[in-house]
Design an enzyme around this catalytic site. Structure first.
Site, mmCIF file in Angstrom:
data_model
loop_
_atom_site.group_PDB
_atom_site.id
_atom_site.type_symbol
_atom_site.label_atom_id
_atom_site.label_comp_id
_atom_site.label_asym_id
_atom_site.label_seq_id
_atom_site.Cartn_x
_atom_site.Cartn_y
_atom_site.Cartn_z
ATOM 1 N N ASP A 128 9.974 2.456 -4.283
ATOM 2 C CA ASP A 128 9.736 1.646 -3.091
ATOM 3 C C ASP A 128 10.431 0.306 -3.255
ATOM 4 O OD1 ASP A 128 8.722 1.068 -0.600
ATOM 5 O OD2 ASP A 128 6.841 0.263 -1.382
ATOM 6 N N HIS A 135 9.373 -9.322 6.272
ATOM 7 C CA HIS A 135 8.108 -8.937 5.638
ATOM 8 C C HIS A 135 7.920 -9.736 4.341
ATOM 9 C CE1 HIS A 135 4.850 -6.466 3.994
ATOM 10 N NE2 HIS A 135 5.575 -6.316 2.888
ATOM 11 N N GLU A 201 2.322 0.527 5.962
ATOM 12 C CA GLU A 201 3.590 -0.195 5.871
ATOM 13 C C GLU A 201 4.671 0.648 6.529
ATOM 14 O OE1 GLU A 201 4.315 -1.444 1.783
ATOM 15 O OE2 GLU A 201 3.260 -3.324 2.189
ATOM 16 N N GLU A 203 8.129 1.835 6.987
ATOM 17 C CA GLU A 203 9.341 1.860 6.167
ATOM 18 C C GLU A 203 10.213 3.048 6.561
ATOM 19 O OE1 GLU A 203 8.787 1.316 1.997
ATOM 20 O OE2 GLU A 203 6.970 0.109 2.229
ATOM 21 N N ASP A 235 3.976 3.666 3.732
ATOM 22 C CA ASP A 235 3.536 3.332 2.375
ATOM 23 C C ASP A 235 2.137 2.702 2.464
ATOM 24 O OD1 ASP A 235 3.551 2.763 -0.367
ATOM 25 O OD2 ASP A 235 4.439 0.789 -0.028
ATOM 26 N N ARG A 239 -4.855 -3.618 0.388
ATOM 27 C CA ARG A 239 -4.492 -5.026 0.124
ATOM 28 C C ARG A 239 -5.425 -5.706 -0.864
ATOM 29 N NH1 ARG A 239 0.603 -4.709 1.471
ATOM 30 N NH2 ARG A 239 0.899 -4.093 3.626
ATOM 31 N N GLN A 242 -4.456 -4.628 -4.248
ATOM 32 C CA GLN A 242 -3.124 -5.181 -4.532
ATOM 33 C C GLN A 242 -3.209 -6.636 -4.984
ATOM 34 O OE1 GLN A 242 -0.449 -4.847 -1.176
ATOM 35 N NE2 GLN A 242 1.309 -5.666 -2.289
ATOM 36 N N LYS A 255 -1.038 1.274 -4.140
ATOM 37 C CA LYS A 255 -0.024 1.980 -3.354
ATOM 38 C C LYS A 255 0.049 3.462 -3.688
ATOM 39 C CE LYS A 255 2.111 -1.889 -1.858
ATOM 40 N NZ LYS A 255 2.582 -2.168 -0.520
ATOM 41 N N THR A 259 1.336 8.399 0.264
ATOM 42 C CA THR A 259 2.519 7.946 1.005
ATOM 43 C C THR A 259 2.880 9.069 1.964
ATOM 44 O OG1 THR A 259 3.285 6.802 -0.994
ATOM 45 C CG2 THR A 259 4.894 7.099 0.772
ATOM 46 N N GLU A 366 0.389 -8.486 8.232
ATOM 47 C CA GLU A 366 1.154 -9.484 8.984
ATOM 48 C C GLU A 366 0.687 -9.561 10.440
ATOM 49 O OE1 GLU A 366 4.542 -7.123 7.326
ATOM 50 O OE2 GLU A 366 5.629 -8.957 7.852
HETATM 51 CA CA CA Z 1 5.987 -0.810 0.465
#
Ligand code: CA
Length: 420
Positions: A128, A135, A201, A203, A235, A239, A242, A255, A259, A366
């Protein structure tokens, strides 16, 4: 490598509705598992998956050239391009071979809602990256408010980490809320339990067609010859885990629980008309990372969110692949610059692709600015700081051509409550 671009005027005898992700200009590859049948490599066209194993059994696709069509194993690099051209011929409106063979046509064309698409290639390795500059800037602003948003290395190195390949799942697979360790700010010690800030996420990722030997590096100019094509990647991220675990070695369990990838690998041939230069890189990258040609793609991205109470999903993010600072070629050149070998089927994700403005951010983190500005779900009046049980996240991506669209299908997942 020569690219096979299907002319915008080309049509298939398979009906393709306006706005479909899968006109004859696309012809992406996937792996389907219809009920009661073997897994087979397939190509999406209109509302159908064209079963290539069925075509091979009927002698329409040469068994000598493409011996194994129940997996991608033998279909590396150029041979996939040749196969795509062969499929194009069979699906062209004036070609009667399959069009007029009712029995074979009915066997080979599987309605998409019965195709049961799998992870197109279960990857051996998943990496990743962190190449979405808006971001990365937003995260910097939130987590390090007293420092510049981007760390000093960001514009020199395509930042990334080795993720977990075993938890890459197909679109539609339920996502179990993960359990893990988090430390509430006011607590003296961490606690273990279900994540309270589960996120998505947005991606894009590329699959590798052709690997490299140990000690060899892949240059920016050769990188695309090693790529099979692109998929959407969600992904999923916890949080709270994390924030607690990421220093000093980066994300780990926050993470690795799941996925999701979209089912169809869209080839670089299909994306060729949508090339763009991409954003300016300043400072100029070191020589081994200098961009070659026009390495970026104009691909629109969307995220839709639907709670269990809602009847229809709500659009919460509209972004574009052009917001990547580092191209996929630069990512692969960087990754192999130390001589590490790469392999067929490796999956490389871009990092979250956010745009510059609100409404274009590719994560709840975000969109709600870490929960400070909850998202309003207009249909039910619900609000969201992060994802709740029963929430479905649907990502879509497409390049808009003149009168047709090269789309990726859906990348979907619904959150299930944590196991007791
Ligand atoms: Ca990611």
């Amino acid at each position: 490598m020569s690219r096979f671009v299907v002319p915008p005027s080309a049509r298939s005898w398979v009906k393709v509705t306006e706005g479909s992700d899968f006109p004859i200009q696309n012809l992406p590859f996937g792996l389907i598992a219809p009920k009661g049948r073997n897994e087979a490599v397939a190509v999406a066209i209109g509302d159908y998956a064209l079963d290539l194993l069925a075509l091979s059994e009927a002698g329409l696709v040469s068994e000598a050239d493409f011996p194994i069509l129940d997996s991608f194993i033998e279909l590396q690099g150029e041979s996939l391009g040749v196969l795509r051209r062969c499929v194009f011929d069979l699906l062209s409106e004036d070609n009667p071979r399959l069009r007029d063979d009712k029995k074979l046509r009915e066997r080979a064309l599987v309605p998409l809602d019965k195709a049961n698409p799998q992870v197109p290639i279960p990857p051996n390795a998943f990496v990743d990256f962190y190449s979405g500059i808006h971001h990365a800037s937003n995260v910097g602003r939130m987590f390090r408010p007293d420092q510049p948003p981007l760390l000093p290395n960001y514009r020199w190195v395509p930042i990334g980490y080795n993720g977990r390949a075993s938890s890459v799942v197909a679109s539609g697979t339920p996502i179990l809320r993960p359990k893990g360790q988090r430390k509430p700010p006011e607590a003296d010690a961490p606690v273990f339990g279900p994540s309270a800030s589960l996120d998505f996420e947005l991606e894009m990722g590329f699959y590798l067609a052709e690997g490299s030997e140990m000690g060899k590096r892949i240059t920016c100019s050769a990188a695309e010859d090693h790529m099979l094509g692109l998929v959407i990647v969600n992904d999923w991220s916890a949080r709270d885990f994390q924030a607690w675990e990421y220093q000093p070695l980066g994300p780990f369990l926050s993470k690795s629980f799941a996925t999701t990838v979209s089912p169809w690998i869209v080839t670089l041939d299909a994306l060729e008309p949508f090339r763009i230069e991409g954003m300016e890189q300043d400072p100029e990258p070191l020589p081994h990372l200098r961009p070659h040609g026009r390495p970026h793609f104009d691909v629109e991205l969307e995220v839709w969110l639907q709670s269990s109470k809602m009847k229809a999903p709500q659009l919460v993010c509209r972004s574009n692949m052009k917001h990547l600072y580092w191209s996929m070629s630069q990512q692969l050149a960087h990754l192999t610059s130390n001589g590490t070998p790469v392999e067929f089927g490796d999956l490389y994700a871009s990092g979250t692709i956010s745009g510059e403005e609100e409404g274009s951010f590719g994560s709840m983190l975000e969109l709600t600015w870490r929960g400070a500005k909850p998202l309003q779900l207009s249909e039910t009046g619900e609000t969201r700081a992060f994802l709740e049980d029963g929430d479905s996240v649907v990502m879509r991506a497409y390049a808009q051509g003149d009168g047709y669209r090269v789309g990726f299908g859906e990348c979907r997942g619904t959150i299930q409550s944590a196991k007791p």
